[in-house]
Design an enzyme around this catalytic site. Structure first.
Site, PDB file in Angstrom:
ATOM      1  N   MET A 101      47.412 -24.639  34.281  1.00 15.04           N
ATOM      2  CA  MET A 101      46.883 -25.991  34.118  1.00 15.04           C
ATOM      3  C   MET A 101      46.181 -26.098  32.770  1.00 15.04           C
ATOM      4  SD  MET A 101      45.262 -26.654  37.910  1.00 15.04           S
ATOM      5  CE  MET A 101      44.301 -25.134  37.908  1.00 15.04           C
ATOM      6  N   GLY A 189      40.656 -26.089  32.757  1.00 15.50           N
ATOM      7  CA  GLY A 189      41.816 -25.347  32.270  1.00 15.50           C
ATOM      8  C   GLY A 189      41.910 -23.995  32.952  1.00 15.50           C
ATOM      9  N   SER A 190      42.973 -23.721  33.669  1.00 18.55           N
ATOM     10  CA  SER A 190      43.013 -22.516  34.492  1.00 18.55           C
ATOM     11  C   SER A 190      44.410 -22.301  35.066  1.00 18.55           C
ATOM     12  CB  SER A 190      41.974 -22.629  35.607  1.00 18.55           C
ATOM     13  OG  SER A 190      41.970 -23.943  36.140  1.00 18.55           O
ATOM     14  N   ARG A 191      44.465 -21.595  36.200  1.00 19.13           N
ATOM     15  CA  ARG A 191      45.769 -21.213  36.741  1.00 19.13           C
ATOM     16  C   ARG A 191      45.689 -20.982  38.246  1.00 19.13           C
ATOM     17  NH1 ARG A 191      48.259 -15.640  34.442  1.00 19.13           N
ATOM     18  NH2 ARG A 191      49.132 -14.809  36.362  1.00 19.13           N
TER      19      ARG A 191
END
Length: 231
Positions: A101, A189-191
């Site tokens: 993301m 912002g990440s995953r």
């Protein structure tokens, strides 16, 4: 009934959003008082913050055995990997699908399948770029195991990234989730990693755009992989 301009521009926001949007707005006001061009930049960042915390309604696909994406973003990795130990899914590699993301994606996370939250495991860690493969092992993370009515277990892991410094899980062990139900958010912002059970192959490809709660990621017990797309 058509979609109005108002519905296109104005989006529902997550409960985490108002305090941050308020901070951005106050700072923007101060910047306008100091120097108008700075205020314009602040206004743009305030609008970005509003859209970062958007929480749009999603149309969850119906049908048996569907696994949907838990996050908006791009598929960054598809590979066998040993699930995090805290999930209790064993030490044999399972097919892992990672969805990255960016700061422009909606960051509300949704359940890939319907089931009971039987495990929640948090582990502190680093804040490497979430696009890196080693982020799954080294970054701060929070994992859930969803156990379906037939005993099938799906692992889904929230992973902090280079900018993200806050993983929020909004459910507890024992909670019952429907497919596509919200369970948390990560800022900024990440995953998300999804661990599929043995015998299930992803129906998506690396680089594919995912829509949380809508894009079908896999069909349980279907070992046929997606056909690789031309780039």
């Amino acid at each position: 009934m058509g979609v109005s301009l108002k519905d296109t521009v104005i989006k529902p926001i997550h409960s985490e959003g108002p305090k941050f949007i308020g901070i951005f707005a106050i700072v923007s006001l101060i910047l306008f008082m100091l120097w108008e061009p700075l205020g314009v930049i602040g206004l743009g960042l305030t609008i970005w913050c509003y859209y970062f915390f958007r929480d749009p309604v999603r149309t969850v696909p119906m049908g048996p055995n569907l696994v949907v994406s838990p996050a908006d973003g791009l598929v960054s990795l598809i590979e066998p990997a040993v699930p995090p130990a805290e999930l209790g899914l064993g030490d044999a590699p399972l097919m892992r699908v990672s969805v990255f993301m960016s700061v422009f994606n909606c960051h509300v996370n949704r359940a890939p399948v319907a089931g009971e939250v039987t495990v929640i495991g948090y582990r502190p860690g680093k804040f490497l770029s979430a696009e890196l493969d080693k982020a799954s092992e080294e970054n701060e993370r929070n994992g859930l195991v969803l156990t379906m009515d037939d005993g099938t277990k799906i692992g889904v892991v929230q992973i902090a990234g280079l900018v993200a410094r806050r993983i929020l899980c909004e459910v507890t062990e024992g909670a019952q989730l429907g497919r596509g139900d919200r369970f948390g958010i990560i800022r900024f912002g990440s995953r998300l990693d999804v661990y599929l059970p043995e015998g299930t192959a992803p129906k998506v490809s690396v680089g594919q755009t995912m829509i949380s709660g809508e894009t079908v990621l896999a069909v349980l017990d279907d070992p046929t992989p997606a056909i690789a797309r031309e780039v």
